[in-house]
Write a protein that holds these residues in place. Structure first.
Motif, PDB file in Angstrom:
ATOM      1  N   ALA A 169       0.832  -1.205   0.000  1.00 27.66           N
ATOM      2  CA  ALA A 169       0.000   0.000   0.000  1.00 27.66           C
ATOM      3  C   ALA A 169       0.867   1.255   0.000  1.00 27.66           C
ATOM      4  CB  ALA A 169      -0.927  -0.002   1.213  1.00 27.66           C
ATOM      5  N   MET A 170       1.963   1.231   0.767  1.00 27.88           N
ATOM      6  CA  MET A 170       2.857   2.381   0.788  1.00 27.88           C
ATOM      7  C   MET A 170       3.571   2.533  -0.551  1.00 27.88           C
ATOM      8  SD  MET A 170       3.761   4.868   2.785  1.00 27.88           S
ATOM      9  CE  MET A 170       3.502   4.363   4.490  1.00 27.88           C
ATOM     10  N   SER A 171       3.947   1.416  -1.145  1.00 29.28           N
ATOM     11  CA  SER A 171       4.581   1.464  -2.456  1.00 29.28           C
ATOM     12  C   SER A 171       3.628   2.041  -3.506  1.00 29.28           C
ATOM     13  CB  SER A 171       5.022   0.054  -2.869  1.00 29.28           C
ATOM     14  OG  SER A 171       5.648   0.058  -4.132  1.00 29.28           O
ATOM     15  N   ARG A 172       2.364   1.623  -3.457  1.00 38.61           N
ATOM     16  CA  ARG A 172       1.376   2.163  -4.412  1.00 38.61           C
ATOM     17  C   ARG A 172       1.174   3.656  -4.219  1.00 38.61           C
ATOM     18  NH1 ARG A 172      -1.251  -2.752  -3.171  1.00 38.61           N
ATOM     19  NH2 ARG A 172      -2.600  -1.709  -1.653  1.00 38.61           N
ATOM     20  N   MET A 173       1.222   4.110  -2.980  1.00 35.48           N
ATOM     21  CA  MET A 173       1.101   5.542  -2.733  1.00 35.48           C
ATOM     22  C   MET A 173       2.219   6.305  -3.433  1.00 35.48           C
ATOM     23  SD  MET A 173       1.672   7.774   0.654  1.00 35.48           S
ATOM     24  CE  MET A 173       3.174   8.452  -0.046  1.00 35.48           C
ATOM     25  N   GLY A 174       3.440   5.779  -3.336  1.00 38.28           N
ATOM     26  CA  GLY A 174       4.560   6.422  -4.016  1.00 38.28           C
ATOM     27  C   GLY A 174       4.363   6.463  -5.515  1.00 38.28           C
ATOM     28  N   ARG A 175       3.872   5.354  -6.078  1.00 32.51           N
ATOM     29  CA  ARG A 175       3.621   5.322  -7.526  1.00 32.51           C
ATOM     30  C   ARG A 175       2.582   6.366  -7.932  1.00 32.51           C
ATOM     31  NH1 ARG A 175       4.908   0.978 -10.827  1.00 32.51           N
ATOM     32  NH2 ARG A 175       5.978  -0.783  -9.847  1.00 32.51           N
ATOM     33  N   ARG A 176       1.504   6.480  -7.169  1.00 32.60           N
ATOM     34  CA  ARG A 176       0.458   7.432  -7.524  1.00 32.60           C
ATOM     35  C   ARG A 176       1.005   8.859  -7.482  1.00 32.60           C
ATOM     36  NH1 ARG A 176      -5.162   7.925  -4.245  1.00 32.60           N
ATOM     37  NH2 ARG A 176      -3.716   8.584  -2.628  1.00 32.60           N
ATOM     38  N   THR A 177       1.825   9.150  -6.474  1.00 28.18           N
ATOM     39  CA  THR A 177       2.417  10.485  -6.399  1.00 28.18           C
ATOM     40  C   THR A 177       3.296  10.753  -7.608  1.00 28.18           C
ATOM     41  OG1 THR A 177       2.337  10.502  -3.979  1.00 28.18           O
ATOM     42  CG2 THR A 177       3.925  11.985  -5.031  1.00 28.18           C
ATOM     43  N   LEU A 178       4.121   9.789  -7.988  1.00 26.74           N
ATOM     44  CA  LEU A 178       4.970   9.964  -9.166  1.00 26.74           C
ATOM     45  C   LEU A 178       4.132  10.118 -10.428  1.00 26.74           C
ATOM     46  CD1 LEU A 178       7.813   7.380  -8.429  1.00 26.74           C
ATOM     47  CD2 LEU A 178       7.953   9.870  -8.266  1.00 26.74           C
ATOM     48  N   ASP A 179       3.042   9.382 -10.533  1.00 26.57           N
ATOM     49  CA  ASP A 179       2.157   9.528 -11.696  1.00 26.57           C
ATOM     50  C   ASP A 179       1.606  10.949 -11.775  1.00 26.57           C
ATOM     51  OD1 ASP A 179       2.521   6.909 -12.462  1.00 26.57           O
ATOM     52  OD2 ASP A 179       0.651   6.176 -11.561  1.00 26.57           O
ATOM     53  N   ARG A 180       1.181  11.502 -10.651  1.00 26.78           N
ATOM     54  CA  ARG A 180       0.663  12.872 -10.645  1.00 26.78           C
ATOM     55  C   ARG A 180       1.752  13.862 -11.053  1.00 26.78           C
ATOM     56  NH1 ARG A 180      -2.535  12.118  -4.894  1.00 26.78           N
ATOM     57  NH2 ARG A 180      -4.631  11.769  -5.737  1.00 26.78           N
ATOM     58  N   LEU A 181       2.962  13.666 -10.550  1.00 32.22           N
ATOM     59  CA  LEU A 181       4.056  14.572 -10.887  1.00 32.22           C
ATOM     60  C   LEU A 181       4.419  14.472 -12.359  1.00 32.22           C
ATOM     61  CD1 LEU A 181       6.188  13.897  -7.708  1.00 32.22           C
ATOM     62  CD2 LEU A 181       5.234  16.117  -8.333  1.00 32.22           C
ATOM     63  N   MET A 182       4.437  13.267 -12.897  1.00 32.78           N
ATOM     64  CA  MET A 182       4.769  13.095 -14.306  1.00 32.78           C
ATOM     65  C   MET A 182       3.677  13.671 -15.203  1.00 32.78           C
ATOM     66  SD  MET A 182       6.754   9.425 -14.633  1.00 32.78           S
ATOM     67  CE  MET A 182       5.569   8.436 -13.717  1.00 32.78           C
ATOM     68  N   ALA A 183       2.415  13.510 -14.808  1.00 31.32           N
ATOM     69  CA  ALA A 183       1.322  14.085 -15.591  1.00 31.32           C
ATOM     70  C   ALA A 183       1.426  15.596 -15.636  1.00 31.32           C
ATOM     71  CB  ALA A 183      -0.019  13.661 -14.999  1.00 31.32           C
ATOM     72  N   CYS A 184       1.777  16.196 -14.508  1.00 34.43           N
ATOM     73  CA  CYS A 184       1.943  17.648 -14.457  1.00 34.43           C
ATOM     74  C   CYS A 184       3.116  18.087 -15.323  1.00 34.43           C
ATOM     75  CB  CYS A 184       2.151  18.087 -13.012  1.00 34.43           C
ATOM     76  SG  CYS A 184       2.401  19.858 -12.816  1.00 34.43           S
ATOM     77  N   THR A 185       4.192  17.314 -15.301  1.00 30.88           N
ATOM     78  CA  THR A 185       5.366  17.649 -16.112  1.00 30.88           C
ATOM     79  C   THR A 185       5.025  17.587 -17.592  1.00 30.88           C
ATOM     80  OG1 THR A 185       6.853  16.792 -14.408  1.00 30.88           O
ATOM     81  CG2 THR A 185       7.747  17.015 -16.634  1.00 30.88           C
ATOM     82  N   ARG A 186       4.227  16.596 -17.987  1.00 34.32           N
ATOM     83  CA  ARG A 186       3.834  16.506 -19.407  1.00 34.32           C
ATOM     84  C   ARG A 186       3.047  17.720 -19.846  1.00 34.32           C
ATOM     85  NH1 ARG A 186       2.992  10.926 -18.232  1.00 34.32           N
ATOM     86  NH2 ARG A 186       0.815  11.333 -17.685  1.00 34.32           N
ATOM     87  N   ARG A 187       2.130  18.188 -18.979  1.00 35.01           N
ATOM     88  CA  ARG A 187       1.303  19.344 -19.357  1.00 35.01           C
ATOM     89  C   ARG A 187       2.143  20.621 -19.459  1.00 35.01           C
ATOM     90  NH1 ARG A 187      -2.331  16.884 -15.689  1.00 35.01           N
ATOM     91  NH2 ARG A 187      -1.694  18.300 -14.018  1.00 35.01           N
ATOM     92  N   THR A 188       3.039  20.833 -18.513  1.00 36.19           N
ATOM     93  CA  THR A 188       3.784  22.085 -18.482  1.00 36.19           C
ATOM     94  C   THR A 188       4.910  22.115 -19.513  1.00 36.19           C
ATOM     95  OG1 THR A 188       5.199  21.196 -16.727  1.00 36.19           O
ATOM     96  CG2 THR A 188       3.276  22.480 -16.064  1.00 36.19           C
ATOM     97  N   SER A 189       5.305  20.932 -20.028  1.00 36.28           N
ATOM     98  CA  SER A 189       6.411  20.908 -20.981  1.00 36.28           C
ATOM     99  C   SER A 189       5.959  20.906 -22.430  1.00 36.28           C
ATOM    100  CB  SER A 189       7.283  19.657 -20.726  1.00 36.28           C
ATOM    101  OG  SER A 189       6.541  18.480 -20.919  1.00 36.28           O
ATOM    102  N   ARG A 190       4.634  20.888 -22.665  1.00 40.02           N
ATOM    103  CA  ARG A 190       4.155  20.898 -24.053  1.00 40.02           C
ATOM    104  C   ARG A 190       4.494  22.223 -24.718  1.00 40.02           C
ATOM    105  NH1 ARG A 190      -1.873  18.553 -22.709  1.00 40.02           N
ATOM    106  NH2 ARG A 190      -1.299  16.341 -22.539  1.00 40.02           N
ATOM    107  N   PRO A 191       4.987  22.177 -25.952  1.00 44.89           N
ATOM    108  CA  PRO A 191       5.297  23.427 -26.633  1.00 44.89           C
ATOM    109  C   PRO A 191       4.041  24.223 -26.953  1.00 44.89           C
ATOM    110  CG  PRO A 191       5.495  21.557 -28.142  1.00 44.89           C
ATOM    111  CD  PRO A 191       5.273  20.985 -26.766  1.00 44.89           C
ATOM    112  N   THR A 192       4.156  25.520 -26.913  1.00 45.14           N
ATOM    113  CA  THR A 192       3.023  26.373 -27.265  1.00 45.14           C
ATOM    114  C   THR A 192       3.096  26.741 -28.752  1.00 45.14           C
ATOM    115  OG1 THR A 192       4.302  28.320 -26.633  1.00 45.14           O
ATOM    116  CG2 THR A 192       2.882  27.340 -24.962  1.00 45.14           C
ATOM    117  N   ARG A 193       1.940  26.982 -29.335  1.00 44.60           N
ATOM    118  CA  ARG A 193       1.907  27.327 -30.763  1.00 44.60           C
ATOM    119  C   ARG A 193       1.806  28.835 -30.936  1.00 44.60           C
ATOM    120  NH1 ARG A 193      -2.135  22.790 -33.440  1.00 44.60           N
ATOM    121  NH2 ARG A 193      -0.909  20.960 -32.829  1.00 44.60           N
TER     122      ARG A 193
END
Length: 304
Positions: free
Chosen positions: A280-304
């Motif tokens: 359960a603790m390991s899954r919590m870490g994964r979910r946090t990393l997923d949220r951080l990676m999702a945020c990184t994908r959104r903020t790193s998209r190039p603008t047109r």
């Protein structure tokens, strides 16, 4: 979960309580099923919790740690409108348990690890209010002590290298290395240390009806980087509530990014270390990393 971890049974707790606290002799002892990694927890009756450190250490060091935890609990008690445990007693070794142990008040509510508040905007506002209340506590001239999270991100490079090496079979490590390479160089803002809870993870947060009902494990209270308690935004909140949390605290971009870095540092260790011993603790870490990676994908998209 740990090398040479101690085992604590209800029978042992019963003997310790009866011997050292006879006023509680008639109260039932109940083991608490917890995802926690530091203590075995037992209820004494309905209003008392006993906590037994799981890792074998020198008695004097454990006693000093428990005394510091009690002092932190007294300092935080009543400083926000959210309940926190209050220290009641300090137990001594005995009855097959070799270390000091602590007794505190039991708080009602369900831990966020079992009742996910991530979609609740109201919970996001509550969490921001708690963080602001803790920050308002006077540091009395104290500053970060240099151990654990809360100071210079770069001092965690060795630990992160260990985490990356141990996570090769679990995570997208090349991508995570790149994320840490950017995070570790984030400068510290020219602001003084503030008081922080320091460990706002789901297992330390109580929920009732989608609202914050209380905060547990307050022994880490102390001065640190103001961004440190922002880890709760990533451990606990989905996008909408996370925005409400940030807006309430008025975080600028640098503070927010450093909060992401502290959440990343903590989550990386959880995934591999507890993969087998505390899933359960390991899954919590994964979910946090997923949220951080999702945020990184959104903020790193190039603008047109």
């Amino acid at each position: 979960m740990h090398t040479h971890q101690l085992s604590v049974s209800p029978e042992t707790v019963r003997s310790l309580v009866d011997e050292q606290f006879p006023e509680w002799r008639n109260l039932p002892i109940t083991a608490v099923d917890s995802v926690g990694t530091v203590n075995a927890i037992f209820r004494i009756g309905d209003r008392i919790a006993a906590r037994f450190p799981l890792q074998a250490k020198e008695i004097g060091a454990v006693r000093a740690s428990l005394e510091a935890e009690a002092a932190a609990a007294r300092e935080l008690a009543g400083r926000t409108r959210f309940p926190t445990p209050e220290p009641l007693a300090l137990g001594e070794p005995g009855a097959s348990y070799p270390l000091p142990w602590s007794v505190q008040t039991w708080l009602p509510g369900v831990v966020a690890a079992e009742q996910d508040p991530g979609a609740s905007v109201a919970f996001g506002h509550d969490l921001a209010e708690f963080v602001a209340g803790v920050r308002a506590i006077d540091t009395r001239g104290r500053t970060f002590g240099g151990r654990g999270r809360g100071g210079d991100l770069r001092t965690h490079d060795d630990w992160m290298r260990t985490c990356f090496a141990r996570s090769e079979h679990l995570l997208d490590v090349p991508r995570l290395r790149r994320m840490w390479a950017a995070m570790r160089d984030l400068p510290r803002a020219a602001t003084a240390d503030v008081m922080c809870h320091t460990d706002l993870i789901p297992g330390n947060v109580l929920v009732s009806g989608g609202r914050l009902a209380g905060i547990l494990d307050v022994g880490g209270l102390g001065p640190a980087d103001p961004a440190l308690d922002l880890v709760g935004a990533w451990h606990l909140l989905d996008d909408g509530p996370r925005r409400a949390f940030r807006d309430d605290l008025g975080c600028d971009d640098l503070e927010w990014e450093r909060g992401k870095a502290w959440a990343f540092q903590q989550a990386m260790g959880l995934v591999w270390y507890y993969a087998d011993s505390n899933p359960a603790m390991s899954r919590m870490g994964r979910r946090t990393l997923d949220r951080l990676m999702a945020c990184t994908r959104r903020t790193s998209r190039p603008t047109r």
